[in-house]
Design an enzyme around this catalytic site. Structure first.
Site, PDB file in Angstrom:
ATOM      1  CG  HIS A  91      63.493  73.324 -26.059  1.00 17.97           C
ATOM      2  ND1 HIS A  91      62.797  74.450 -26.417  1.00 17.97           N
ATOM      3  CD2 HIS A  91      63.774  72.683 -27.214  1.00 17.97           C
ATOM      4  CE1 HIS A  91      62.664  74.490 -27.738  1.00 17.97           C
ATOM      5  NE2 HIS A  91      63.251  73.426 -28.252  1.00 17.97           N
ATOM      6  N   PRO A 139      59.952  81.417 -21.523  1.00 15.85           N
ATOM      7  CG  PRO A 139      57.972  82.256 -20.656  1.00 15.85           C
ATOM      8  CD  PRO A 139      59.455  82.318 -20.477  1.00 15.85           C
ATOM      9  CB  ILE A 207      60.431  68.167 -36.133  1.00 21.74           C
ATOM     10  CG1 ILE A 207      60.672  67.408 -37.449  1.00 21.74           C
ATOM     11  CG2 ILE A 207      59.914  67.230 -35.047  1.00 21.74           C
ATOM     12  CD1 ILE A 207      59.454  66.678 -37.984  1.00 21.74           C
ATOM     13  CG  HIS A 285      60.923  68.681 -29.888  1.00 20.87           C
ATOM     14  ND1 HIS A 285      60.814  69.195 -28.611  1.00 20.87           N
ATOM     15  CD2 HIS A 285      60.901  69.761 -30.714  1.00 20.87           C
ATOM     16  CE1 HIS A 285      60.739  70.509 -28.660  1.00 20.87           C
ATOM     17  NE2 HIS A 285      60.788  70.879 -29.928  1.00 20.87           N
ATOM     18  CD  GLU A 432      50.220  97.043 -24.189  1.00 16.56           C
ATOM     19  OE1 GLU A 432      49.567  98.093 -24.295  1.00 16.56           O
ATOM     20  OE2 GLU A 432      50.072  96.058 -24.948  1.00 16.56           O
ATOM     21  CG  PHE A 458      46.889  97.808 -21.420  1.00 18.68           C
ATOM     22  CD1 PHE A 458      45.670  97.148 -21.519  1.00 18.68           C
ATOM     23  CD2 PHE A 458      46.986  99.089 -21.950  1.00 18.68           C
ATOM     24  CE1 PHE A 458      44.576  97.745 -22.119  1.00 18.68           C
ATOM     25  CE2 PHE A 458      45.895  99.697 -22.563  1.00 18.68           C
ATOM     26  CZ  PHE A 458      44.685  99.022 -22.645  1.00 18.68           C
ATOM     27  CG  HIS A 482      45.146 105.647 -16.971  1.00 21.85           C
ATOM     28  ND1 HIS A 482      46.307 106.367 -17.166  1.00 21.85           N
ATOM     29  CD2 HIS A 482      44.193 106.263 -17.720  1.00 21.85           C
ATOM     30  CE1 HIS A 482      46.077 107.366 -18.013  1.00 21.85           C
ATOM     31  NE2 HIS A 482      44.801 107.337 -18.356  1.00 21.85           N
TER      32      HIS A 482
END
Length: 691
Positions: A91, A139, A207, A285, A432, A458, A482
């Protein structure tokens, strides 16, 4: 304890840095930072969307870094020995776009198109080396973890090519990135491996978007990183002299990664509509300053509100000077490399080959598999070959190498250790998501092929990283063993059911080039596993998911043409012409269909069995081929150990899927096969009902 030699070396290195650096006047540096603040605030204002405050607070560090420290070739953005800069808080893109504009990578008109359709300045930066952007900032927490991966790749390269690959990896993180759980994994790993080539600036402005950090964060961040083995420096993050001093000290560090905690001011220089301070305010912000507040802010920073998109002449001169400095620095680097290459022609050719992205020749037909083995074991066999043929391949595991069978690779090399990156295996520990992002970061650095393994269930922890790898078109190989409820006694917590359907959605998602965003392969037996790995290694444009069984699987009928797996779906050997019904599956369920077909044939039923390791690849084939495998209107029975939806796109309206519609259960896998209907007898029963 440091030796006298180490201390002397550090003193000499610091002295060299100080002597070689032409110090810029603080007044000029502050003026340049204000220029970046003005541009950042104006981009958000014009778009009426974005985050000005953080960009304004971080402008001082980004200015010092790009105008004095970051080494790259303005004329050759792909130069393999360049420093890398990874932005975590995407951002704060206006800050990055603004400094890159000063560096000549963006025009002022392009800054004006911030967040608009078709613009090269999207809301969050997207990887574009020609523009100087090393990573897509997604993210929070992933960006700086990519940097850890890049630092590991740089260490791997330096261990093989010495000083011609001696770059520094810089990262920029915010309060949110520090809070994201992934920061614990990346901090732990960077400290444990002693990544002294990694310097991270923490923009600590107290902040956040909706609160002050003190309401949600009470730990001592400096002590946390020190406990992980980092060198920590705390400075005034808006003071260019303090920033420069910290960078010099970090550059001289020979044992640890460095975290520079810069106390900065959110919205530095911002003023409200009434002229009072708008600094350190949550409102700056994530929203434009707006109206009189914007006008007052630009005036306060020495800009012209009627013409904010401009470079101050003295700031333009600063960056022009840096461009000239870089040309000289890079010319010297290239000359050093040429001298080295002449003395080390074999190594020079290898370095070029590593960064070309081309795979060495592998005789896949020479790989001998043990019939009836588990596909995870077959994968281990292939990995053993890759370990000796692909010298720039790095394999990782989340503390499961002897279970996900990535130890097939590990047995031919050794793990990275602090001070020793001569091996090619990365023990990530139980992490992971961190492992996946670090492997992505290695790939972003370039010059290496990366793969990482864990249990398929996972993969849930890895989804954010998988999505980013797909978005950036990074060819990481995800190894998942698996693969189904046949994990058995471990029970429902460890038995994947819905995971295959979720991962296969990425084959349906297109990237911005119009291609499948991911390749997903679940091979039917050991021989198909070899082909799956071949396809994975040949896929250099998207991530690949390889899904392997824990249990042994009977081989498909003798004479089966496994090369057809490259088309995503193919007819298994022994199938009849003009079948009464088509049986479809991937993975271990294909052999169950083969067993069921034998029972059906005793009743005179003509059967076609289709193995579908990748529906995504199959859907890319010509319509004629698809129709030849699964004709429209044909009766089709699908068998999947996952959710029925996994195969419903293949069986169609005239078909039926036998799958698992609940979580698994704890019991030996053969008992589960019987209880849940994954047997030849149930295949017979279900198909007879359809006929």
């Amino acid at each position: 304890m440091q030796t006298v030699e180490t201390v002397c070396y550090r003193i000499l290195k610091i002295s060299a840095i100080l002597i070689s650096k032409d110090m810029n006047d603080s007044k000029l540096m502050n003026r340049a930072a204000d220029n970046i603040r003005i541009l950042a605030a104006s981009m958000v204002e014009k778009a009426n969307s974005g985050h000005p405050g953080g960009a304004m607070g971080g402008a001082d560090f980004i200015n010092v870094l790009f105008s004095e420290y970051l080494i790259y070739d303005p004329a050759n953005p792909d130069w393999e020995a360049r420093d890398r800069f990874f932005l975590d808080p995407g951002h704060m893109s206006p800050m990055l776009y603004s400094v890159l504009a000063l560096a000549g990578k963006y025009s002022l008109d392009e800054l004006k198109e911030f967040r608009q359709w078709g613009s090269p300045t999207p809301g969050h930066p997207e990887r574009d080396l020609s523009r100087g952007i090393e990573n897509t900032s997604g993210p929070l927490g992933q960006g700086h973890t990519f940097a850890v991966g890049a630092a590991i790749a740089a260490k791997f390269m330096k261990a093989r090519f010495n000083e011609v690959m001696n770059q520094t990896i810089y990262a920029y993180i915010s309060d949110g990135g520090i809070q994201e759980e992934i920061s614990q994994g990346s901090g732990r790993i960077a400290g444990a491996l002693g990544l002294d080539n990694l310097i991270m600036f923490y923009d600590s402005n107290d902040i956040q978007l909706s609160t002050e950090t003190r309401d949600v964060t009470v730990e001592d961040t400096a002590k946390k990183y020190e406990a992980w083995g980092w060198k920590v420096l705390e400075i005034n993050g808006n003071d260019p002299v303090a920033i420069r001093k910290a960078l010099d000290e970090a550059k001289a560090e020979q044992e640890q990664p460095t975290l520079i905690i810069g106390k900065t001011v959110m919205g530095k220089g911002a003023r409200k509509a009434d002229g009072s301070s708008y600094e350190a305010n949550c409102a700056t912000h994530g929203a434009p300053l707006g109206g009189d507040a914007y006008t007052n802010t630009i005036n306060n920073l020495g800009g012209d509100p009627t013409n904010p998109f401009m470079f101050f002449p003295e700031v333009a001169e600063l960056y022009a000077k840096r461009k000239a400095e870089l040309a000289k620095i890079v010319a010297e680097k290239y000359a050093e490399k040429a001298t080295w290459a002449k003395a080390n022609p074999e190594a020079a050719n290898k370095l070029e080959a590593f960064f070309s992205g081309k795979m060495p020749s592998i005789d896949w037909s020479a790989i001998e598999q043990k019939a009836g083995n588990a596909t995870r074991a077959a994968s281990a066999t292939v990995l053993g070959t890759l370990a000796t043929h692909v010298e720039n391949m790095i394999v990782a595991s989340a503390d499961l190498s002897n279970s996900d069978k990535t130890d097939g690779f590990l047995k031919k090399t050794h793990s990275f250790k602090k001070g020793d990156f001569s091996g090619a295996f990365f023990q990530a520990g139980v992490s992971e998501l961190t492992m996946a992002c670090i492997c992505i970061g290695m790939s972003l650095h370039g010059g290496v092929v990366t793969a990482c393994g864990t249990f398929f269930v996972f993969s849930d922890y890895m989804k954010p990283a998988i999505r980013m790898a797909a978005l950036m078109e990074v060819p990481v190989k995800f190894i998942w063993s698996h693969d189904a409820f046949r994990v058995g006694e471990d029970g429902p917590t460890h038995e994947p059911v819905e995971q295959e359907a979720q991962i296969r959605l990425m084959e349906k998602m297109k990237n911005h080039k119009g291609h499948n965003s991911m390749l997903v392969l679940r091979p039917a037996d050991v021989e198909e596993t070899t082909v799956a790995w071949k396809l994975a290694m040949e896929n250099t444009s998207t991530p690949t998911g390889l899904i392997f069984s824990r249990q042994n699987i009977a081989n498909l009928p003798a004479g089966n043409d496994y090369s057809q797996a490259a088309k995503g779906a193919y007819i298994v050997k022994g199938s009849e012409e003009n079948p009464d019904i088509i049986l479809v599956a991937s993975g271990s369920e294909v052999s169950t269909l083969v067993a069921g077909a034998e029972l059906l044939r005793k009743d005179g039923v003509k059967i076609r069995i289709v193995s579908v390791p990748s529906e995504g690849l199959f859907r890319n084939q010509p319509k004629e081929y698809q129709e030849s495998i699964l004709p429209t209107g044909a009766k089709i029975f699908g068998l999947t150990a996952g959710l029925p939806v996994t195969l419903e796109g293949l069986t169609g309206y005239n078909g039926k899927v036998w799958g698992l519609e609940s979580f698994g259960f704890s019991a030996p896998y053969k008992v589960l096969d019987e209880k849940l209907g994954f047997t030849a007898e149930n295949v017979y029963k279900q198909v007879k009902a359809m006929l």
